[in-house]
Scaffold this motif. Structure first.
Motif, PDB file in Angstrom:
ATOM      1  N   THR A 273       0.833  -1.196   0.000  1.00 19.03           N
ATOM      2  CA  THR A 273       0.000   0.000   0.000  1.00 19.03           C
ATOM      3  C   THR A 273       0.872   1.252   0.000  1.00 19.03           C
ATOM      4  OG1 THR A 273      -1.814  -1.095   1.162  1.00 19.03           O
ATOM      5  CG2 THR A 273      -1.746   1.301   1.277  1.00 19.03           C
ATOM      6  N   ARG A 366      -3.285   3.621  -2.721  1.00 23.01           N
ATOM      7  CA  ARG A 366      -3.213   2.607  -3.798  1.00 23.01           C
ATOM      8  C   ARG A 366      -2.664   1.287  -3.252  1.00 23.01           C
ATOM      9  NH1 ARG A 366       0.154   5.495  -7.361  1.00 23.01           N
ATOM     10  NH2 ARG A 366       1.849   4.367  -6.375  1.00 23.01           N
ATOM     11  N   THR A 367      -3.083   0.206  -3.880  1.00 23.01           N
ATOM     12  CA  THR A 367      -2.563  -1.126  -3.565  1.00 23.01           C
ATOM     13  C   THR A 367      -2.082  -1.765  -4.855  1.00 23.01           C
ATOM     14  OG1 THR A 367      -4.118  -1.372  -1.729  1.00 23.01           O
ATOM     15  CG2 THR A 367      -3.117  -3.384  -2.588  1.00 23.01           C
ATOM     16  N   THR A 378      -3.574   0.143  -8.008  1.00 19.63           N
ATOM     17  CA  THR A 378      -5.022   0.351  -8.061  1.00 19.63           C
ATOM     18  C   THR A 378      -5.450   1.315  -6.957  1.00 19.63           C
ATOM     19  OG1 THR A 378      -5.331  -1.901  -8.888  1.00 19.63           O
ATOM     20  CG2 THR A 378      -7.272  -0.777  -8.006  1.00 19.63           C
ATOM     21  N   LYS A 380      -7.599   2.905  -4.220  1.00 23.50           N
ATOM     22  CA  LYS A 380      -8.600   2.366  -3.305  1.00 23.50           C
ATOM     23  C   LYS A 380      -9.365   3.462  -2.547  1.00 23.50           C
ATOM     24  CE  LYS A 380      -7.519  -1.998  -4.000  1.00 23.50           C
ATOM     25  NZ  LYS A 380      -8.466  -2.962  -4.602  1.00 23.50           N
ATOM     26  N   ASP A 381      -8.742   4.607  -2.384  1.00 24.95           N
ATOM     27  CA  ASP A 381      -9.380   5.713  -1.678  1.00 24.95           C
ATOM     28  C   ASP A 381      -8.753   7.009  -2.181  1.00 24.95           C
ATOM     29  OD1 ASP A 381     -11.058   7.059   0.024  1.00 24.95           O
ATOM     30  OD2 ASP A 381     -10.287   6.157   1.867  1.00 24.95           O
TER      31      ASP A 381
END
Length: 395
Positions: A273, A366-367, A378, A380-381
């Motif tokens: 992350t 992101r992850t 990707t 995520k928030d």
């Protein structure tokens, strides 16, 4: 060595000529770009060039009647004295109206006296220490700062229930900013930073630091190193030394997992992350258009990363300064013309903060995931309109 009097005389002649040309017919406006175009950090220079090329392919090479030309100078590693010498050469010999680029903080800070004396703007494509824009009112930044990226991440780590963390950063301006931002934010949220590690900027062997992280009792590590070979080596060392298996979570700004490095990092970074202002996977029409033009020009968009976007948006600032000032060489007026400027970047909506002259932007959590066989960051928030939390801190 050039005397101050001689330098002033030369600079006065250069800018008197530039002002006269701007008032008459079409001119060529030169932008000097100082960055690593060779050596271990050459990816900075390459992606700066590519970001510039994409912007000019979309928007053309002219602003009004004037043609914009970029002059590139190679600075293969952090070297403030050489950065200053290259800037002086660009100003006096090449007669540039703007400076730009700057991969590393010390190189940007070194040119502050020159841009003030010559009264020209400098647009920072990358260097990420908060204090840079405090050194001259002629600095504008199109990249990010470590405070800006780290504060939302530290709050996220605390919300996950992590109670003990350790920081491991490169021992120079941005790393120290990242360490301070994480510690202050994480501890305010109730966590404890059990140890702080500062690693020499040229470190290549990270095994001793990994052992120190293992022995610390920390549940998570916050790490920052400048994008390039060092981040790649650190992330690999984290995987190879079994810290993930020991249950230690890895967090950091997105330099650690920039897109050009993901194939080399491989599955070791799956699930990692990071917080950052740009991902190739960002879902927007502006980003898709940016990546499509990148691929058209270079055959692939795989190298498109945050430094490409920093340059792309930096050129947007330069073009806007030229358009709003009629191409006249006045650094303070040019910078004033972009204060409060907002636009849609490939990274998302952005604004130049009128006070800090730094870019306000969305910071994404992101992850690293594998999507259609390819590793990506990707989102995520999202944390919109984040300022530079470190600007004039404590002043």
């Amino acid at each position: 060595m050039m005397t101050t009097t001689l330098r002033k005389a030369l600079l006065g002649a250069v800018f008197a000529t530039a002002l006269g040309a701007g008032a008459a017919d079409a001119a060529t406006i030169k932008v000097g770009v100082i960055a690593p175009f060779s050596g271990p950090f050459a990816m900075f220079g390459q992606t700066f060039k590519e970001g510039i090329a994409v912007y000019q392919a979309v928007h053309g090479k002219t602003v009004g009647a004037d043609t914009v030309e970029f002059v590139f100078k190679d600075l293969d590693q952090a070297n403030p004295a050489q950065s200053k010498a290259l800037a002086q050469e660009l100003i006096v010999k090449e007669k540039v109206s703007f400076l730009a680029g700057f991969a590393f903080t010390p190189d940007a800070m070194a040119v502050a006296p020159l841009i003030d004396e010559a009264n020209i703007p400098a647009v920072i494509f990358n260097a990420a220490t908060s204090a840079i824009t405090e050194k001259s009112p002629r600095f504008v930044r199109s990249s990010f700062t470590l405070w800006q990226n780290t504060v939302p991440l530290a709050n996220h780590v605390a919300k996950l229930g992590v109670k003990k963390a350790i920081t491991a950063v490169s021992d120079y301006g941005p790393g120290i900013d990242g360490e301070a931002a994480f510690k202050a934010t994480f501890e305010k949220a109730g966590g404890a930073v059990v140890d702080t590690i500062r690693m020499p900027l040229k470190s290549t062997d990270f095994a001793p630091f990994m052992q120190r992280i293992k022995d610390s009792g920390a549940e998570a590590v916050y790490a920052f190193l400048p994008a390039g070979p060092t981040t790649l080596a650190f992330a690999k060392a984290f995987a190879d030394n079994g810290l993930k298996e020991k249950g230690i979570q890895f967090f950091g700004p997105g330099d650690i997992t920039q897109e050009p490095d993901l194939p080399a990092l491989g599955d070791a970074v799956l699930g990692m992350t990071t917080s950052f202002h740009y991902s190739q996977a960002h879902e927007s029409a502006a980003n898709k258009s940016f990546l499509a033009k990148y691929k058209e020009l270079f055959g692939s968009s795989d190298n498109a990363t945050f430094t490409s976007v920093g340059a792309y948006d930096g050129v947007h600032l330069i073009y806007t300064m030229l358009a709003k000032t009629g191409g006249k060489s006045d650094g303070l007026k040019a910078v004033e013309a972009v204060k409060g400027l907002s636009w849609e970047s490939p990274r998302g909506p952005v604004t130049i903060d009128p006070d800090s002259r730094h870019i306000r932007q969305t910071i994404y959590l992101r992850t690293v995931e594998r999507v259609n066989g390819k590793l990506q960051n990707t989102e995520k928030d999202a944390f919109p309109a984040q300022p530079d939390f470190g600007y004039k801190l404590g002043k």
